[in-house]
Design an enzyme around this catalytic site. Structure first.
Site, PDB file in Angstrom:
ATOM      1  N   GLY A 136       0.840  -1.209   0.000  1.00 44.68           N
ATOM      2  CA  GLY A 136       0.000   0.000   0.000  1.00 44.68           C
ATOM      3  C   GLY A 136       0.864   1.244   0.000  1.00 44.68           C
ATOM      4  N   ASN A 137       0.294   2.360   0.360  1.00 45.67           N
ATOM      5  CA  ASN A 137       1.086   3.598   0.480  1.00 45.67           C
ATOM      6  C   ASN A 137       0.519   4.453   1.608  1.00 45.67           C
ATOM      7  OD1 ASN A 137      -0.910   5.579  -0.685  1.00 45.67           O
ATOM      8  ND2 ASN A 137      -0.706   4.195  -2.428  1.00 45.67           N
ATOM      9  N   HIS A 138       1.181   5.591   1.870  1.00 45.81           N
ATOM     10  CA  HIS A 138       0.845   6.389   3.055  1.00 45.81           C
ATOM     11  C   HIS A 138      -0.332   7.336   2.874  1.00 45.81           C
ATOM     12  CE1 HIS A 138       4.246   5.011   5.312  1.00 45.81           C
ATOM     13  NE2 HIS A 138       5.093   5.396   4.377  1.00 45.81           N
TER      14      HIS A 138
ATOM     15  N   ALA B 289      -4.150   7.928  -4.522  1.00 49.54           N
ATOM     16  CA  ALA B 289      -2.771   7.471  -4.750  1.00 49.54           C
ATOM     17  C   ALA B 289      -2.868   6.002  -5.175  1.00 49.54           C
ATOM     18  CB  ALA B 289      -1.960   7.627  -3.478  1.00 49.54           C
TER      19      ALA B 289
END
Ligand code: CTP
Length: 397
Positions: free
Chosen positions: A206-208, A273
């Site tokens: 995943g991402n932040h 994102a």
């Protein structure tokens, strides 16, 4: 703009409550219907009789009187707009955490209309980190904060923290109501948050992204009167109940939802994102720990913005984001043309206060007609407002 509007005025315990009489008078003169709710301590600063006489309505402050219950849910639904002025430090803190110990708080927590607040406190209280945090919390719930003014304070000191003058509050309400109709009848698609790409049933890449920017954009579109659909990856942020939310997990799910919805939309803003790569062959069972090294094969996801750029018809507007760490301008302009977007919102991770995990952001908006607008570092709610102003300006030519 206020003519015929139902305004619920909440008054909390602050010396600025004496200005509420003028505020009610101005609202009535502008043609609004006004109901007043006071916190118990506000009644120490101004008499309910003054306000009931000016508003021509009974003033409420208790959850129940003589064993009859004040219906806070219906009060919240009655109003076109709820204004809390003055907003004391104490009521602000309660609103930030959702503490429901009086009628005003019960109405606030059940209100479905837009909520505006006009804080009033001494400068030291206004500048305290907890006050700033609570104000940000209110903004994140979609409430509008009317800026405090600078001048003489109840303590005798001079500084920031004075409640905005009643005439300025009326100006703020009028401005809000003007904006509220700006995008009436428009259908808007917004994407927000990260996507999670499953490695196996318990792990993902995943991402932040917190989703804060996309949610603030969806919220601002709603405030301007648009019908908003938010396609949202896994986030924990609060989303206003009048936004239609489609929850997705992976980039593929987000792609399918957006391609499906886009033909009915007037405007689409792709602020999610989205993962650029997904796991080529996710395991169906939990991967057990064996070798010292392991390799995961990734394959490219489909680009949602680019696909919608290819599908775009007539007056549909498509807005993308670019998050860059280097060659920002060049990369953003490349995305604008490559993805056939009308506008690209650039945020750079190298700007202090911008990007993931911050409550603020700093953006530059490029449009396909060569327009380039730079904005200061601002709260994500204020950035959302700038983005939507730019979209409206662009669509008006
Ligand atoms: N985007 C998308 N689908 C993807 C990847 C990105 O719709 N699979 C969209 C994002 O929502 C954003 C824009 O494309 O509006 C730019 O995203 P960004 O991550 O900055 O750029 P990429 O196109 O993914 O390129 P790179 O990561 O190489 O910079």
């Amino acid at each position: 703009m206020l003519k015929g509007k139902k305004v619920l005025l909440g008054i909390s315990g602050s010396i600025a409550a004496y200005k509420s009489a003028i505020l009610v008078r101005l609202l009535i003169k502008a043609g609004a219907e006004v109901k007043v709710i006071m916190t118990p301590s506000a009644t120490d600063f101004i008499a309910p009789l003054t306000l009931s006489t000016l508003s021509k309505n009974e003033v409420l402050s208790e959850l129940s009187v003589n064993s009859s219950w004040a219906n806070h849910v219906m009060l919240g639904r009655w109003a076109d707009i709820m204004l809390i002025a003055p907003l004391s430090c104490n009521t602000l803190a309660k609103m930030a955490i959702g503490l429901c110990d009086n009628l005003l708080m019960a109405v606030y927590l059940s209100a479905v209309c837009p909520v505006m607040v006009a804080p009033a406190m001494d400068e030291d209280m206004w500048l305290h980190p907890s006050t700033k945090k609570n104000i940000s919390a209110l903004e994140s719930y979609g409430n509008s904060v009317i800026p405090v003014e600078n001048g003489e304070l109840a303590s005798g000191l001079k500084g920031d923290g004075r409640m905005s003058e009643p005439e300025n509050i009326i100006g703020f309400l009028n401005d809000h109501l003007t904006k509220a109709g700006q995008l009436g009848g428009k259908k808007v698609l917004v994407t927000a948050g990260p996507t999670y790409e499953a490695i196996d049933p318990v792990r993902f890449i995943g991402n932040h992204s917190s989703g804060k920017t996309g949610i603030a954009i969806a919220d601002e579109f709603r405030r301007r009167g648009a019908e908003v659909t938010l396609v949202c990856g896994p986030v924990s942020e609060h989303i206003n109940s009048s936004i239609s939310v489609i929850k997705v997990t992976s980039a593929a799910e987000m792609y399918n939802a957006c391609v499906d919805l886009f033909p009915q939309m007037d405007i689409a803003v792709m602020s999610a994102a989205v993962a650029d790569y997904t796991i080529a062959d996710p395991a169906h069972e939990k991967i057990k720990k064996k070798e010292d090294f392991m390799v995961i094969s990734l394959e490219k996801t489909r680009d949602i913005l680019k696909t919608l750029g290819g599908l775009k018809k007539g007056s549909q507007l498509l807005i993308g984001f670019a998050l860059e760490t280097n060659n920002e301008r060049e990369n953003a302009l490349k995305k604008l043309t490559d993805k056939n977007a009308d506008m690209i919102v650039l945020n750079s991770l190298s700007d202090p206060g911008a990007g993931f995990g911050h409550d603020t952001n700093k953006i530059i908006i490029f449009d396909k007609n060569g327009g380039e607008n730079h904005f200061d570092t601002k709260s994500k709610a204020a950035i959302a407002s700038d983005i939507i102003n730019s979209i409206i300006k662009f669509s008006n030519g």
